[in-house]
Design a protein around this motif. Structure first.
Motif, PDB file in Angstrom:
ATOM      1  N   ALA A 176      42.964  38.928  35.686  1.00  0.00           N
ATOM      2  CA  ALA A 176      42.136  39.879  36.355  1.00  0.00           C
ATOM      3  C   ALA A 176      41.798  41.176  35.835  1.00  0.00           C
ATOM      4  CB  ALA A 176      42.811  40.262  37.766  1.00  0.00           C
ATOM      5  N   LEU A 177      42.960  41.617  35.246  1.00  0.00           N
ATOM      6  CA  LEU A 177      42.526  43.041  34.332  1.00  0.00           C
ATOM      7  C   LEU A 177      41.516  42.756  33.030  1.00  0.00           C
ATOM      8  CD1 LEU A 177      46.338  44.442  34.382  1.00  0.00           C
ATOM      9  CD2 LEU A 177      44.399  45.607  35.388  1.00  0.00           C
ATOM     10  N   ASP A 178      41.934  41.775  32.553  1.00  0.00           N
ATOM     11  CA  ASP A 178      41.025  41.342  31.418  1.00  0.00           C
ATOM     12  C   ASP A 178      39.459  41.042  31.930  1.00  0.00           C
ATOM     13  OD1 ASP A 178      42.908  41.378  29.447  1.00  0.00           O
ATOM     14  OD2 ASP A 178      43.301  39.219  29.459  1.00  0.00           O
ATOM     15  N   ALA A 179      39.473  40.353  33.252  1.00  0.00           N
ATOM     16  CA  ALA A 179      37.969  39.948  33.650  1.00  0.00           C
ATOM     17  C   ALA A 179      37.321  41.187  33.926  1.00  0.00           C
ATOM     18  CB  ALA A 179      38.328  38.886  35.029  1.00  0.00           C
ATOM     19  N   MET A 180      37.927  42.216  34.512  1.00  0.00           N
ATOM     20  CA  MET A 180      37.296  43.390  35.131  1.00  0.00           C
ATOM     21  C   MET A 180      37.294  44.442  33.782  1.00  0.00           C
ATOM     22  SD  MET A 180      38.193  46.178  38.273  1.00  0.00           S
ATOM     23  CE  MET A 180      37.415  44.938  39.496  1.00  0.00           C
ATOM     24  N   GLY A 181      38.117  44.656  32.841  1.00  0.00           N
ATOM     25  CA  GLY A 181      38.207  45.352  31.889  1.00  0.00           C
ATOM     26  C   GLY A 181      38.004  46.929  31.935  1.00  0.00           C
ATOM     27  N   GLN A 182      38.285  47.363  33.214  1.00  0.00           N
ATOM     28  CA  GLN A 182      38.014  48.939  33.750  1.00  0.00           C
ATOM     29  C   GLN A 182      39.374  49.636  33.573  1.00  0.00           C
ATOM     30  OE1 GLN A 182      35.183  50.487  34.958  1.00  0.00           O
ATOM     31  NE2 GLN A 182      33.986  48.524  34.307  1.00  0.00           N
ATOM     32  N   VAL A 183      39.443  50.242  32.519  1.00  0.00           N
ATOM     33  CA  VAL A 183      40.498  51.226  32.108  1.00  0.00           C
ATOM     34  C   VAL A 183      41.005  52.065  33.361  1.00  0.00           C
ATOM     35  CG1 VAL A 183      41.718  52.987  30.945  1.00  0.00           C
ATOM     36  CG2 VAL A 183      40.660  51.060  29.836  1.00  0.00           C
ATOM     37  N   ALA A 184      39.980  52.949  34.095  1.00  0.00           N
ATOM     38  CA  ALA A 184      40.160  53.612  35.043  1.00  0.00           C
ATOM     39  C   ALA A 184      40.792  53.035  36.125  1.00  0.00           C
ATOM     40  CB  ALA A 184      38.915  54.381  35.418  1.00  0.00           C
ATOM     41  N   VAL A 185      40.377  51.652  36.605  1.00  0.00           N
ATOM     42  CA  VAL A 185      40.756  51.077  37.601  1.00  0.00           C
ATOM     43  C   VAL A 185      42.376  50.505  37.430  1.00  0.00           C
ATOM     44  CG1 VAL A 185      40.659  48.768  39.043  1.00  0.00           C
ATOM     45  CG2 VAL A 185      38.499  50.140  38.396  1.00  0.00           C
ATOM     46  N   ALA A 186      42.688  50.201  36.168  1.00  0.00           N
ATOM     47  CA  ALA A 186      44.006  50.005  35.820  1.00  0.00           C
ATOM     48  C   ALA A 186      44.817  50.990  35.833  1.00  0.00           C
ATOM     49  CB  ALA A 186      43.878  49.266  34.619  1.00  0.00           C
ATOM     50  N   GLN A 187      44.380  52.269  35.576  1.00  0.00           N
ATOM     51  CA  GLN A 187      45.342  53.239  35.653  1.00  0.00           C
ATOM     52  C   GLN A 187      45.690  53.734  37.260  1.00  0.00           C
ATOM     53  OE1 GLN A 187      42.430  55.596  32.706  1.00  0.00           O
ATOM     54  NE2 GLN A 187      44.063  57.009  33.201  1.00  0.00           N
ATOM     55  N   ARG A 188      44.549  53.526  38.116  1.00  0.00           N
ATOM     56  CA  ARG A 188      44.874  53.807  39.516  1.00  0.00           C
ATOM     57  C   ARG A 188      45.835  52.822  40.111  1.00  0.00           C
ATOM     58  NH1 ARG A 188      38.829  55.138  38.813  1.00  0.00           N
ATOM     59  NH2 ARG A 188      38.953  57.535  38.987  1.00  0.00           N
ATOM     60  N   ILE A 189      45.520  51.429  39.748  1.00  0.00           N
ATOM     61  CA  ILE A 189      46.393  50.418  40.365  1.00  0.00           C
ATOM     62  C   ILE A 189      47.710  50.617  39.966  1.00  0.00           C
ATOM     63  CG2 ILE A 189      45.785  48.370  38.802  1.00  0.00           C
ATOM     64  CD1 ILE A 189      45.433  48.296  42.673  1.00  0.00           C
ATOM     65  N   GLY A 190      47.762  50.667  38.676  1.00  0.00           N
ATOM     66  CA  GLY A 190      49.269  50.892  38.066  1.00  0.00           C
ATOM     67  C   GLY A 190      50.213  51.863  39.020  1.00  0.00           C
ATOM     68  N   PHE A 191      49.355  53.213  39.084  1.00  0.00           N
ATOM     69  CA  PHE A 191      50.014  54.224  39.992  1.00  0.00           C
ATOM     70  C   PHE A 191      50.288  53.596  41.378  1.00  0.00           C
ATOM     71  CE2 PHE A 191      49.723  57.831  42.927  1.00  0.00           C
ATOM     72  CZ  PHE A 191      50.172  59.009  42.125  1.00  0.00           C
ATOM     73  N   LEU A 192      49.392  53.071  41.996  1.00  0.00           N
ATOM     74  CA  LEU A 192      49.785  52.703  43.334  1.00  0.00           C
ATOM     75  C   LEU A 192      51.009  51.541  43.246  1.00  0.00           C
ATOM     76  CD1 LEU A 192      48.713  52.312  46.260  1.00  0.00           C
ATOM     77  CD2 LEU A 192      47.486  50.439  45.758  1.00  0.00           C
ATOM     78  N   PHE A 193      50.858  50.589  42.367  1.00  0.00           N
ATOM     79  CA  PHE A 193      51.994  49.710  42.213  1.00  0.00           C
ATOM     80  C   PHE A 193      53.547  50.640  41.876  1.00  0.00           C
ATOM     81  CE2 PHE A 193      49.485  46.116  40.127  1.00  0.00           C
ATOM     82  CZ  PHE A 193      49.250  45.604  41.460  1.00  0.00           C
ATOM     83  N   GLU A 194      53.268  51.301  41.284  1.00  0.00           N
ATOM     84  CA  GLU A 194      54.839  52.326  40.995  1.00  0.00           C
ATOM     85  C   GLU A 194      55.130  52.762  42.480  1.00  0.00           C
ATOM     86  OE1 GLU A 194      56.440  55.981  38.686  1.00  0.00           O
ATOM     87  OE2 GLU A 194      54.575  55.249  37.911  1.00  0.00           O
ATOM     88  N   GLU A 195      54.131  53.404  43.000  1.00  0.00           N
ATOM     89  CA  GLU A 195      54.464  54.221  44.193  1.00  0.00           C
ATOM     90  C   GLU A 195      54.936  53.115  45.137  1.00  0.00           C
ATOM     91  OE1 GLU A 195      54.463  57.406  45.249  1.00  0.00           O
ATOM     92  OE2 GLU A 195      54.497  57.550  43.012  1.00  0.00           O
ATOM     93  N   LEU A 196      54.604  51.955  45.272  1.00  0.00           N
ATOM     94  CA  LEU A 196      55.097  50.792  46.130  1.00  0.00           C
ATOM     95  C   LEU A 196      56.090  50.212  45.827  1.00  0.00           C
ATOM     96  CD1 LEU A 196      51.514  49.382  47.478  1.00  0.00           C
ATOM     97  CD2 LEU A 196      52.837  50.912  48.765  1.00  0.00           C
ATOM     98  N   LYS A 197      56.758  50.480  44.749  1.00  0.00           N
ATOM     99  CA  LYS A 197      58.028  49.859  44.272  1.00  0.00           C
ATOM    100  C   LYS A 197      57.516  48.559  43.852  1.00  0.00           C
ATOM    101  CE  LYS A 197      60.504  53.621  45.097  1.00  0.00           C
ATOM    102  NZ  LYS A 197      59.401  54.564  45.573  1.00  0.00           N
ATOM    103  N   LEU A 198      56.408  48.078  43.506  1.00  0.00           N
ATOM    104  CA  LEU A 198      56.155  46.796  42.685  1.00  0.00           C
ATOM    105  C   LEU A 198      56.133  46.950  41.190  1.00  0.00           C
ATOM    106  CD1 LEU A 198      53.117  45.888  44.903  1.00  0.00           C
ATOM    107  CD2 LEU A 198      55.358  45.200  45.278  1.00  0.00           C
TER     108      LEU A 198
END
Length: 251
Positions: A176-198
């Motif tokens: 899904a990350l490859d398909a979208m290719g949006q670095v900014a989206v990846a940065q934000r979703i990574g932040f969210l995963f960390e906060e949710l302990k994923l």
């Protein structure tokens, strides 16, 4: 109209077909959802009060005439995958170019543009009465983050991410990350995963980002001057306690 003409033996009688469909619509037996091309949906008796059956019954067939490259996305996809915290005012469909919303009985279908739609990660699934395309869980989360301002903000996305958490896979997240290719989206979703302990999913995003150029991004909407801004170096994302509190509301 062509299908109706073929089924009723009226090929070549365009005027008669229009008259018949108009009469059926006046009786509430069919409803028009699109005019060019003209697309009608049959309304079963149990859905006469709503003016149309659920969009999952007719979405795929209708979109073959309207916009073949499509998929059910955003909160409509989240609802399909079992995350439904809000009463949706409209159904959400992703398409490759701008289209005005369409009305099906009492509900609207709202279209959101994704210019690279052919690369989107989707599955063909079965609705109550028919098959249609829907984004994967991982793709749904990325779409929600990309369009965060129109889907209810961080709390809304965090609720979906929390529900999806046990079902996310590392391989599909990379796709899904490859398909979208949006670095900014990846940065934000990574932040969210960390906060949710994923943590496993956060690590996947971090590895995906490692060879790519990043600039510092705001997590959410512009932050009022009265709030203190902080930055998480791992993601190069700036945020405020307001953002953290929104995420915590979903936990």
């Amino acid at each position: 109209m062509e299908t109706f003409a073929a089924l009723t033996g009226r090929l070549g009688n365009a005027h008669g077909i229009r008259i018949s469909l108009k009469r059926l619509a006046e009786r509430g037996l069919v409803t028009t959802i699109h005019k060019r091309p003209m697309v009608y949906v049959i309304v079963p008796p149990e859905y006469r009060a709503y003016g149309a059956p659920p969009f999952s019954w007719w979405l795929h067939d209708a979109m073959q005439l309207i916009e073949p490259e499509y998929y059910a996305g955003l909160h409509s996809a989240a609802r399909y995958w079992g995350s439904s915290h809000y009463a949706l005012q409209a159904d959400h469909v992703m398409v490759g170019s701008y289209r005005a919303p369409l009305t099906a009985g009492r509900r609207q279908v709202v279209f959101t543009v994704r210019s690279d739609i052919s690369s989107a990660r989707t599955v063909r699934t079965r609705g109550e009465k028919g098959a249609y395309l829907v984004s994967t869980r991982e793709g749904t989360l990325l779409d929600l983050m990309r369009h965060r301002s129109k889907v209810g903000g961080l709390e809304s996305i965090a609720r979906v991410a929390r529900d999806f958490g046990p079902h996310l896979t590392q391989s599909e997240l990379v796709r899904a990350l490859d398909a979208m290719g949006q670095v900014a989206v990846a940065q934000r979703i990574g932040f969210l995963f960390e906060e949710l302990k994923l943590d496993q999913m956060a690590t996947v995003v971090e590895k995906w980002l490692s060879p790519r150029t990043r600039t510092t991004r705001l997590l959410a909407e512009p932050v009022p001057e009265t709030l203190t801004i902080m930055t998480k170096p791992r993601w190069r994302v700036t945020y405020s306690m307001r953002d953290i509190n929104e995420i915590k509301e979903a936990q």
